[in-house]
Design an enzyme around this catalytic site. Structure first.
Site, PDB file in Angstrom:
ATOM      1  N   TYR A  58      48.827  46.121  36.157  1.00  9.43           N
ATOM      2  CA  TYR A  58      48.368  46.342  37.638  1.00  9.43           C
ATOM      3  C   TYR A  58      48.405  45.537  38.948  1.00  9.43           C
ATOM      4  O   TYR A  58      48.230  44.472  38.483  1.00  9.43           O
ATOM      5  CB  TYR A  58      46.816  45.690  37.400  1.00  9.43           C
ATOM      6  CG  TYR A  58      46.175  47.000  35.489  1.00  9.43           C
ATOM      7  CD1 TYR A  58      46.649  48.247  35.282  1.00  9.43           C
ATOM      8  CD2 TYR A  58      44.464  46.761  35.738  1.00  9.43           C
ATOM      9  CE1 TYR A  58      46.855  48.337  34.395  1.00  9.43           C
ATOM     10  CE2 TYR A  58      44.339  47.391  34.336  1.00  9.43           C
ATOM     11  CZ  TYR A  58      45.369  48.454  33.744  1.00  9.43           C
ATOM     12  OH  TYR A  58      44.862  49.098  32.675  1.00  9.43           O
ATOM     13  N   HIS A 117      50.184  47.322  25.795  1.00 12.62           N
ATOM     14  CA  HIS A 117      49.496  48.753  26.837  1.00 12.62           C
ATOM     15  C   HIS A 117      50.518  49.916  26.424  1.00 12.62           C
ATOM     16  O   HIS A 117      49.243  50.716  26.104  1.00 12.62           O
ATOM     17  CB  HIS A 117      50.262  48.022  27.951  1.00 12.62           C
ATOM     18  CG  HIS A 117      49.408  48.747  28.871  1.00 12.62           C
ATOM     19  ND1 HIS A 117      49.332  47.646  30.569  1.00 12.62           N
ATOM     20  CD2 HIS A 117      48.624  49.641  29.358  1.00 12.62           C
ATOM     21  CE1 HIS A 117      48.641  48.753  31.267  1.00 12.62           C
ATOM     22  NE2 HIS A 117      48.224  49.764  30.262  1.00 12.62           N
TER      23      HIS A 117
HETATM   24  N1  LIG Z   1      44.749  51.427  28.667  1.00 12.88           N
HETATM   25  C1  LIG Z   1      45.661  52.004  29.316  1.00 12.88           C
HETATM   26  O1  LIG Z   1      46.356  52.619  28.948  1.00 12.88           O
HETATM   27  C2  LIG Z   1      44.596  52.924  30.861  1.00 12.88           C
HETATM   28  C3  LIG Z   1      44.880  53.245  31.140  1.00 12.88           C
HETATM   29  C4  LIG Z   1      43.608  53.856  32.209  1.00 12.88           C
HETATM   30  C5  LIG Z   1      42.467  52.687  32.349  1.00 12.88           C
HETATM   31  N2  LIG Z   1      42.786  51.312  31.941  1.00 12.88           N
HETATM   32  C6  LIG Z   1      41.648  50.896  31.762  1.00 12.88           C
HETATM   33  O2  LIG Z   1      40.202  51.731  32.439  1.00 12.88           O
HETATM   34  C7  LIG Z   1      39.538  51.253  33.382  1.00 12.88           C
HETATM   35  C8  LIG Z   1      38.776  52.310  33.977  1.00 12.88           C
HETATM   36  O3  LIG Z   1      38.855  53.284  34.019  1.00 12.88           O
HETATM   37  P1  LIG Z   1      39.202  53.896  35.307  1.00 12.88           P
HETATM   38  O4  LIG Z   1      39.895  53.563  36.284  1.00 12.88           O
HETATM   39  O5  LIG Z   1      40.662  54.876  35.207  1.00 12.88           O
HETATM   40  O6  LIG Z   1      38.469  55.875  35.289  1.00 12.88           O
HETATM   41  P2  LIG Z   1      37.456  54.855  35.336  1.00 12.88           P
HETATM   42  O7  LIG Z   1      36.345  53.968  35.373  1.00 12.88           O
HETATM   43  O8  LIG Z   1      36.946  56.673  33.952  1.00 12.88           O
HETATM   44  O9  LIG Z   1      36.732  55.911  36.684  1.00 12.88           O
HETATM   45  C9  LIG Z   1      36.390  55.066  38.037  1.00 12.88           C
HETATM   46  C10 LIG Z   1      36.091  55.835  38.969  1.00 12.88           C
HETATM   47  O10 LIG Z   1      34.675  55.869  38.841  1.00 12.88           O
HETATM   48  C11 LIG Z   1      33.705  55.786  40.169  1.00 12.88           C
HETATM   49  N3  LIG Z   1      32.794  55.671  39.095  1.00 12.88           N
HETATM   50  C12 LIG Z   1      32.708  54.082  38.716  1.00 12.88           C
HETATM   51  N4  LIG Z   1      31.316  53.901  38.743  1.00 12.88           N
HETATM   52  C13 LIG Z   1      30.839  54.853  38.998  1.00 12.88           C
HETATM   53  C14 LIG Z   1      29.171  55.356  38.811  1.00 12.88           C
HETATM   54  N5  LIG Z   1      28.242  54.429  38.242  1.00 12.88           N
HETATM   55  N6  LIG Z   1      28.744  56.297  39.761  1.00 12.88           N
HETATM   56  C15 LIG Z   1      29.573  57.167  40.179  1.00 12.88           C
HETATM   57  N7  LIG Z   1      30.816  56.697  40.245  1.00 12.88           N
HETATM   58  C16 LIG Z   1      31.413  55.548  39.734  1.00 12.88           C
HETATM   59  C17 LIG Z   1      34.042  55.040  40.311  1.00 12.88           C
HETATM   60  O11 LIG Z   1      34.470  54.838  42.077  1.00 12.88           O
HETATM   61  P3  LIG Z   1      33.585  53.199  42.634  1.00 12.88           P
HETATM   62  O12 LIG Z   1      34.697  51.998  43.047  1.00 12.88           O
HETATM   63  O13 LIG Z   1      33.369  54.247  44.182  1.00 12.88           O
HETATM   64  O14 LIG Z   1      32.228  53.306  41.882  1.00 12.88           O
HETATM   65  C18 LIG Z   1      36.411  54.839  39.991  1.00 12.88           C
HETATM   66  O15 LIG Z   1      36.831  56.169  41.028  1.00 12.88           O
HETATM   67  C19 LIG Z   1      40.625  51.131  34.289  1.00 12.88           C
HETATM   68  O16 LIG Z   1      39.851  50.301  35.757  1.00 12.88           O
HETATM   69  C20 LIG Z   1      41.171  49.813  33.037  1.00 12.88           C
HETATM   70  O17 LIG Z   1      41.049  48.732  33.683  1.00 12.88           O
HETATM   71  C21 LIG Z   1      43.624  51.674  30.653  1.00 12.88           C
END
Ligand SMILES: NC(=O)c1ccc[n+]([C@@H]2O[C@H](COP(=O)([O-])OP(=O)(O)OC[C@H]3O[C@@H](n4cnc5c(N)ncnc54)[C@H](OP(=O)(O)O)[C@@H]3O)[C@@H](O)[C@H]2O)c1
Length: 270
Positions: A58, A117
């Site tokens: 990241y 990962h």
């Molecule tokens: N292991 C892997 O391969 C892998 C892959 C992908 C992700 N991940 C991990 O999983 C985490 C989460 O997944 P993600 O970042 O892909 O997506 P997510 O958590 O599904 O979505 C994040 C988005 O949702 C918005 N959001 C969050 N809470 C909200 C709420 N209460 N109301 C409205 N909008 C909201 C955020 O905007 P705002 O900032 O405006 O709230 C952001 O744009 C990552 O950050 C990472 O740590 C791991």
């Protein structure tokens, strides 16, 4: 705030953790919002987040640096940090170096949960898991796990890993239901935590999903995103790591752990 057992360890882990992808850059560092990002991370910890999910990948390492800076003023022992090793660093020579880099950037002498990962076809799984186990025995990692592993690969890992694999972190949300076919039942039967990543589907939902969510959200005086999280963590062995840099959203996501969905809500969502 809800807690779940981490794998079969007996250790409790928050049902809602904090995702950090894109905080401090995507594949490469973005230093332009450092102050703001550190403040947000600190505010998240102050409001009750203790599980922080990150990876060496990241922000090209910068996300870990920001977390390291943010946690300086907090009691490290009260935090649970997950980080992940990138597929190019899975050999017995590269993995210790990658871990050392993460520890340095995070400003800590141990990582709570260290994950592979992504699997890659040419990896020597035995060598990687054995190296992780050695680093764990040496005290640099408390628990080991994997990410993006299917059931076949997870089964293979369990057989060859010298120490328990406590977690598989995968894509899982109301619209991405693949884990329910085989992976989630397997994790539930074998005492493995399934960490749901992208649990909010980054906010891009079909009209139909939104309609169902709105109905249930109204009933619980909640937001649709809270219902998405509450539904995920209602399932045995599942925890979620939503990402937000918005204080209100961070609070809402944390509070989703207090919503109790009724059987008819769950049925509708399922
Ligand atoms: N292991 C892997 O391969 C892998 C892959 C992908 C992700 N991940 C991990 O999983 C985490 C989460 O997944 P993600 O970042 O892909 O997506 P997510 O958590 O599904 O979505 C994040 C988005 O949702 C918005 N959001 C969050 N809470 C909200 C709420 N209460 N109301 C409205 N909008 C909201 C955020 O905007 P705002 O900032 O405006 O709230 C952001 O744009 C990552 O950050 C990472 O740590 C791991």
């Amino acid at each position: 705030m809800g807690f779940k057992q981490l794998g079969s360890t007996g250790e409790e882990i928050p049902a809602i953790g904090l995702g950090t992808w894109e905080i401090g850059g995507r594949e490469t560092p973005d230093y332009s919002r450092d102050k703001e990002n550190i403040k947000i991370l600190q505010a998240a910890i102050e409001m009750g987040y203790t599980h922080i999910d990150t990876a060496e990948y990241y922000g090209g390492g910068h996300t870990e640096e920001l977390i390291g800076e943010a946690i300086k003023t907090f009691d490290r022992s009260k935090l649970f940090i997950t980080s992940k090793v990138w597929p190019t660093h899975l050999s017995k020579e590269e993995l210790p170096k990658a871990l050392k880099g993460s520890l340095k950037r995070l400003g800590t002498d141990y990582i709570d949960l260290y994950l592979i990962h992504w699997p890659v076809p040419d990896m020597d799984l035995k060598e990687t898991l054995t190296t992780m186990a050695e680093l764990s025995k040496a005290g640099y990692i408390r628990y080991i796990g994997v990410s993006n592993f299917d059931v076949a690969l997870l089964k293979k890992s369990l057989l060859i890993s010298p120490v328990p694999i406590v977690c598989n972190q995968v894509l899982y949300n109301l619209e991405d239901r693949e884990p329910e076919n085989e992976l989630l039942p397997f994790c539930q039967e074998n005492g493995i935590t399934l960490t749901a990543y992208t649990p909010l589907k980054k906010g891009s939902l079909s009209k139909h999903t939104e309609k169902v969510l709105k109905k249930i959200a109204k009933k619980h005086n909640a937001t649709i995103y809270q219902i998405m999280l509450s539904w995920l963590i209602s399932k045995d062995n599942v925890i979620a790591i939503p990402r937000s840099t918005n204080i209100q959203h961070l609070k809402e996501n944390l509070e989703a752990a207090d919503i109790i969905l009724e059987p008819d809500d769950l049925q509708l969502l399922d």
